[in-house]
Design a protein around this motif. Structure first.
Motif, PDB file in Angstrom:
ATOM      1  N   LEU A 168       0.888  -1.085   0.225  1.00 30.04           N
ATOM      2  CA  LEU A 168       0.018  -0.040  -0.030  1.00 30.04           C
ATOM      3  C   LEU A 168       0.896   1.394   0.015  1.00 30.04           C
ATOM      4  O   LEU A 168       0.225   2.523  -0.120  1.00 30.04           O
ATOM      5  N   GLU A 170       2.142   2.534   2.577  1.00 30.10           N
ATOM      6  CA  GLU A 170       2.093   3.286   3.732  1.00 30.10           C
ATOM      7  C   GLU A 170       2.096   2.423   4.999  1.00 30.10           C
ATOM      8  O   GLU A 170       1.572   1.444   5.014  1.00 30.10           O
ATOM      9  N   THR A 175      -5.376   3.098   4.881  1.00 30.90           N
ATOM     10  CA  THR A 175      -5.914   2.666   3.755  1.00 30.90           C
ATOM     11  C   THR A 175      -7.278   2.087   4.027  1.00 30.90           C
ATOM     12  O   THR A 175      -7.681   1.563   4.868  1.00 30.90           O
ATOM     13  N   SER A 176      -8.129   2.513   3.114  1.00 28.99           N
ATOM     14  CA  SER A 176      -9.494   1.796   3.200  1.00 28.99           C
ATOM     15  C   SER A 176      -9.578   0.130   3.400  1.00 28.99           C
ATOM     16  O   SER A 176      -8.852  -0.560   2.638  1.00 28.99           O
ATOM     17  N   ASN A 269       1.033   7.890  -2.596  1.00 34.64           N
ATOM     18  CA  ASN A 269       2.104   7.258  -1.848  1.00 34.64           C
ATOM     19  C   ASN A 269       3.147   6.954  -2.705  1.00 34.64           C
ATOM     20  O   ASN A 269       3.160   6.459  -3.763  1.00 34.64           O
ATOM     21  N   ALA A 370      -3.241   7.204  -3.224  1.00 35.03           N
ATOM     22  CA  ALA A 370      -3.955   6.888  -1.848  1.00 35.03           C
ATOM     23  C   ALA A 370      -5.126   6.422  -2.116  1.00 35.03           C
ATOM     24  O   ALA A 370      -5.991   7.032  -2.790  1.00 35.03           O
ATOM     25  N   GLN A 371      -5.546   5.646  -1.064  1.00 34.87           N
ATOM     26  CA  GLN A 371      -7.018   4.940  -1.224  1.00 34.87           C
ATOM     27  C   GLN A 371      -7.344   5.076   0.273  1.00 34.87           C
ATOM     28  O   GLN A 371      -7.619   4.126   1.082  1.00 34.87           O
ATOM     29  N   PRO A 372      -7.647   6.352   0.660  1.00 37.08           N
ATOM     30  CA  PRO A 372      -8.271   6.566   2.101  1.00 37.08           C
ATOM     31  C   PRO A 372      -9.684   5.946   2.273  1.00 37.08           C
ATOM     32  O   PRO A 372     -10.457   5.938   1.336  1.00 37.08           O
TER      33      PRO A 372
END
Length: 428
Positions: A168, A170, A175-176, A269, A370-372
């Motif tokens: 990821l 991070e 992340t989601s 990221n 990024a996939q928050p």
């Protein structure tokens, strides 16, 4: 005048161009670089194949299976598991269904206890039966999802967190949860690996398909200002006259999309990959290895390392080995330095690596969008009249997301042009 200009010859752009050309549209692809691929590039350095950053290809991606002849790639698969450096030594956990004989060793490792195993099963089970839209309901950060099911022991802290940090880009667990569950589904269903000729084989395959269908791919051609004039759109190019078409698809990376469209720059990221050459490998294992001895930055900057040539021997000349080591590349922070990376690698491998030759260091600032949480739906490819956007920053941060976004853009173009296309099937 062309029917469609596609700006960018990465995975999304090439997939879109191939589908449109196959439907008889006159398509020109403008690519600023000297080769197709975007972030999926492979270079030959002193006889070694070096991808632009550590990459893997998961054959379980539905859009990949629709787009590419996987047999033609000569895909070599990594073991479905992970090796973990612990305070007591090295442990290896493998997929229990694919390697049932490894279950006893996993239990003896001290990394798996009954509570964690049950919690992980409860957490992962929905990913195997529900679509992403269902998983994304009431989405939270993955760390919150793990807390909710009681996953808190060494399986999380020493295995999952270090492993996913490299996937990821991070390590804070922001992340989601829905996106991570989707990745887990693909890991369960597929065996990630790499083409024998490097990750660049994927975009090269897509480019060959697009060219065979009639697409004109122009390398070394940077697109600038896009302007509409009546029924045509013009794209200024670095060399020569502007290119004109009825429609334009912008399929560039997160770093360039704002300049061409005015859309907000996607948050990304970063990752840093170090490529080392060695006469002897530090292990006989082909598994990805992580350091499970501490949370956060742990004992050093390396989030994962692997002997590439145990899986893809063609990545190195005969008698040599290629080792990859990946670190996070914090935006605005200090990147890892070679002395620090070498020290950490020596600890992880438990070996003297002073003789290893550094071939190259790749700093990929925009490695992954990024996939928050909460994870939003895939974004529409339409952003203005006869203008479209494609890329993994419009979908999910993966090869699957890039290809699916290219398919979606092609569908939109064909529908808006009055075609009853079925060329690009739904991606999920």
């Amino acid at each position: 005048m062309h029917d469609v200009i596609v700006i960018g010859a990465g995975l999304a752009g090439l997939r879109c161009a191939g589908l449109l050309s196959a439907r008889g549209l006159d398509v020109v692809v403008l690519e600023a670089a000297d080769a197709v691929g975007g972030r999926q590039r492979t270079d030959i350095v002193d006889g070694f194949r070096l991808d632009r950053g550590f990459q893997v290809l998961n054959p379980a991606y539905p859009a990949l299976r629709r787009s590419v002849d996987l047999d033609a790639l000569a895909l070599r698969s990594f073991p479905v598991g992970v090796r973990v450096r612990t305070a007591e030594g090295m442990a290896e956990l493998r997929h229990p269904l694919r390697y049932p004989q490894s279950i006893a060793a996993s239990l003896r490792s001290g990394l798996v206890n009954t509570r964690d195993a049950v919690a992980l099963a409860r957490w992962a089970a929905p990913a195997l039966v529900h679509p992403l839209s269902r998983l994304a309901r009431n989405d939270v950060a993955v760390r919150e999802g793990w807390d909710a099911v009681g996953l808190s022991g060494p399986l999380r802290t020493a295995v999952l967190e270090p492993f996913l940090a490299g996937v990821l880009a991070e390590r804070r667990g922001e992340t989601s949860e829905a996106f991570v569950r989707l990745l887990v589904r693909y890991f369960v269903l597929g065996r990630p690996g790499l083409p024998a000729q490097g990750i660049a084989a994927v975009p090269e395959h897509l480019a060959a398909h697009a060219r065979a269908a009639g697409a004109d791919i122009r390398l070394g051609t940077s697109a600038g200002r896009i302007s509409a004039l009546g029924e045509e759109i013009r794209a200024e190019v670095s060399e020569g006259d502007s290119v004109r078409a009825a429609r334009v698809v912008v399929a560039v990376g997160p770093d360039a999309v704002t300049d061409l469209t005015g859309l907000a720059r996607p948050t990304t990221n970063g990752l840093q990959t170090w490529w080392f050459a060695a006469a002897e490998p530090p292990t006989a294992s082909a598994s990805l290895t992580v350091d499970g001895r501490g949370r956060g930055r742990g004992r050093g900057p390396v989030v994962n390392t692997v002997v590439m040539t145990h899986t893809v021997p063609s990545y190195a000349p005969a008698g040599r080995h290629l080792i990859a080591a990946t670190c996070l590349l914090p935006r605005g922070g200090d990147p890892a330095e070679e002395l620090e990376v070498r020290r950490h690698l020596s600890e992880i491998w438990g070996a003297d690596i002073s003789a290893w030759e550094l071939l190259r260091r790749d700093d990929i600032t925009d490695a992954l969008p990024a996939q928050p949480a909460p994870l939003g739906a895939a974004r529409s490819p339409r952003y203005a009249e006869r203008l479209y956007v494609a890329g993994d920053h419009r979908d999910t941060a993966s090869i699957q997301g890039a290809l699916a976004s290219g398919e979606r853009a092609a569908r939109a173009v064909l529908n808006d042009a009055g075609s009853s296309s079925s060329a690009a099937s739904p991606h999920r």
